[in-house]
Design an enzyme around this catalytic site. Structure first.
Site, mmCIF file in Angstrom:
data_model
loop_
_atom_site.group_PDB
_atom_site.id
_atom_site.type_symbol
_atom_site.label_atom_id
_atom_site.label_comp_id
_atom_site.label_asym_id
_atom_site.label_seq_id
_atom_site.Cartn_x
_atom_site.Cartn_y
_atom_site.Cartn_z
ATOM 1 N N SER A 84 22.877 13.982 -3.312
ATOM 2 C CA SER A 84 21.416 13.890 -3.206
ATOM 3 C C SER A 84 20.827 15.220 -2.750
ATOM 4 C CB SER A 84 21.023 12.808 -2.196
ATOM 5 O OG SER A 84 21.530 11.562 -2.606
ATOM 6 N N LYS B 154 23.249 15.449 5.381
ATOM 7 C CA LYS B 154 22.547 14.698 6.437
ATOM 8 C C LYS B 154 23.514 13.737 7.111
ATOM 9 C CE LYS B 154 22.527 10.587 4.095
ATOM 10 N NZ LYS B 154 23.396 9.460 4.503
ATOM 11 N N ASP C 253 18.023 8.472 -1.353
ATOM 12 C CA ASP C 253 17.834 9.447 -0.275
ATOM 13 C C ASP C 253 17.555 10.857 -0.792
ATOM 14 O OD1 ASP C 253 20.413 9.851 -1.040
ATOM 15 O OD2 ASP C 253 21.323 9.385 0.900
ATOM 16 N N GLY D 144 25.332 12.403 1.963
ATOM 17 C CA GLY D 144 24.230 12.699 1.042
ATOM 18 C C GLY D 144 24.406 13.972 0.237
HETATM 19 O O1 C5P Z 1 19.657 4.837 -4.687
HETATM 20 P P1 C5P Z 1 21.102 5.092 -4.879
HETATM 21 O O2 C5P Z 1 21.451 5.323 -6.315
HETATM 22 O O3 C5P Z 1 21.636 6.153 -3.988
HETATM 23 O O4 C5P Z 1 21.835 3.764 -4.435
HETATM 24 C C1 C5P Z 1 23.110 3.395 -4.861
HETATM 25 C C2 C5P Z 1 23.202 1.880 -4.779
HETATM 26 O O5 C5P Z 1 23.109 1.465 -3.421
HETATM 27 C C3 C5P Z 1 22.064 1.190 -5.486
HETATM 28 O O6 C5P Z 1 22.389 0.936 -6.824
HETATM 29 C C4 C5P Z 1 21.916 -0.093 -4.708
HETATM 30 O O7 C5P Z 1 22.876 -1.020 -5.160
HETATM 31 C C5 C5P Z 1 22.296 0.309 -3.293
HETATM 32 N N1 C5P Z 1 21.134 0.580 -2.442
HETATM 33 C C6 C5P Z 1 20.405 -0.481 -1.937
HETATM 34 N N2 C5P Z 1 19.324 -0.225 -1.119
HETATM 35 C C7 C5P Z 1 18.968 1.033 -0.802
HETATM 36 C C8 C5P Z 1 19.705 2.126 -1.300
HETATM 37 C C9 C5P Z 1 20.780 1.862 -2.114
HETATM 38 O O8 C5P Z 1 20.703 -1.651 -2.200
HETATM 39 N N3 C5P Z 1 17.924 1.247 0.029
#
Ligand code: C5P
Length: 290
Positions: free
Chosen positions: A99, A9, A132, A96
């Site tokens: 993901s 994406k 995501d 992504g």
């Molecule tokens: O959700 P994901 O594991 O992909 O996110 C990685 C890091 O990015 C999270 O641990 C968080 O610190 C940050 N993040 C965030 N807000 C989001 C998505 C990700 O703070 N909406």
């Protein structure tokens, strides 16, 4: 054996709204698939295993295995699966890839293991893997809020070529979120409205679509700023960072200019051209024999 392409994406704009109590951030973005994809194959097996053609991709802790493990646990599945991943989506680039692979694993394994989970429970598993991942369970583009999991899908076939360019810089999403200072976007239309309003004037998109990670990414890696200028010089109508970077994409109303930019920048960077009118093929093919 069952097969699905896992498409990357881009973010057609990204706003970081506020830091939340749970440590995540509320964001606003439009997810849109481009023609860069990994291939995932799932076959029956007693145990769960993953092999990947790219030795730089870690197997332990891979989001595909995490997805498989969570699905198995949630629905008490005893069977295993042999998962084979062919990697093309650059990682640490804001596309992504991990993901998309995890979501493809969830969809393939539901088919292989003959599970029909309610959509909500699959979404929950997806969100436990990453913010995501839920997007990649659905078809189409999506306007996303909250952590990125509140999704409103819509069909968006862009009549423009998209050139994704990936510099050799790996940016951590977590660090990018840690460093960002949310700015106030209230008073502005939402990103989907802005995008749809300007869809027939791509040259105006640059005035309305922004990615809040772009300025910090350029400050820490000025090469990204240079790349952005070169994409505009090559005839792009609009250029943006994807996700928290490091990839940058140009939107071109001139297909020939996009192709010329892909070959001129292709000597220095990995470039991926998505033709105008692109529609990803998200079908699962093959037969499940368990
Ligand atoms: O959700 P994901 O594991 O992909 O996110 C990685 C890091 O990015 C999270 O641990 C968080 O610190 C940050 N993040 C965030 N807000 C989001 C998505 C990700 O703070 N909406």
């Amino acid at each position: 054996m069952l097969f699905q392409r896992a498409f990357a994406k881009i973010n057609l704009g990204l706003r970081v709204i506020r830091k939340r109590q749970d440590g995540y951030h509320d964001i606003e973005t439009v997810f849109h698939r481009v023609n860069i994809f990994d291939d995932l194959v799932a076959g029956p097996a007693q145990d769960l295993s993953l092999s990947c053609d790219d030795p730089r991709i870690p197997i332990d802790g891979n989001l595909v295995l995490l997805a498989a493990g969570l699905l198995r646990q949630r629905f008490g599945v005893r069977a295993g699966a042999r998962l084979t991943l062919t990697k093309r989506i650059p990682y640490g680039a804001g596309l992504g890839g991990g993901s998309a692979d995890a979501a493809a694993a969830l969809l393939l394994l539901c088919r292989l293991w003959k599970l029909a989970p309610p959509r909500g429970s699959l979404d929950e598993i997806a969100l436990a893997i990453g913010s995501d991942v839920p997007y990649f369970l659905g078809a189409g583009s999506a306007y996303a809020t909250s952590r990125g999991e509140m999704l409103s899908y819509f069909q968006l076939t862009l009549p423009y070529a998209i050139l994704v360019i990936v510099p050799e810089i790996h940016l951590s999403t977590r660090s990018a979120f840690e460093a960002i200072v949310p700015v106030d976007h209230s008073g502005s239309d939402d990103l989907r409205t802005l995008l749809l309003q300007h869809l027939d004037r791509p040259d105006l998109l640059r005035n309305v679509l922004f990615n809040d990670f772009e300025a910090p990414a350029i400050r820490s890696h000025p090469q990204i700023g240079d790349l952005r200028r070169r994409i505009y010089d090559s005839g792009a109508d609009c250029c943006l960072l994807s996700g928290s970077g490091s990839s940058v994409f140009g939107i071109y109303s001139d297909d020939a200019a996009a192709a010329a930019a892909a070959s001129s920048l292709g000597g220095e960077f990995r470039t991926f051209l998505t033709p105008s009118g692109f529609v990803p093929d998200l079908r699962i093919t093959g037969a499940s024999v368990v």
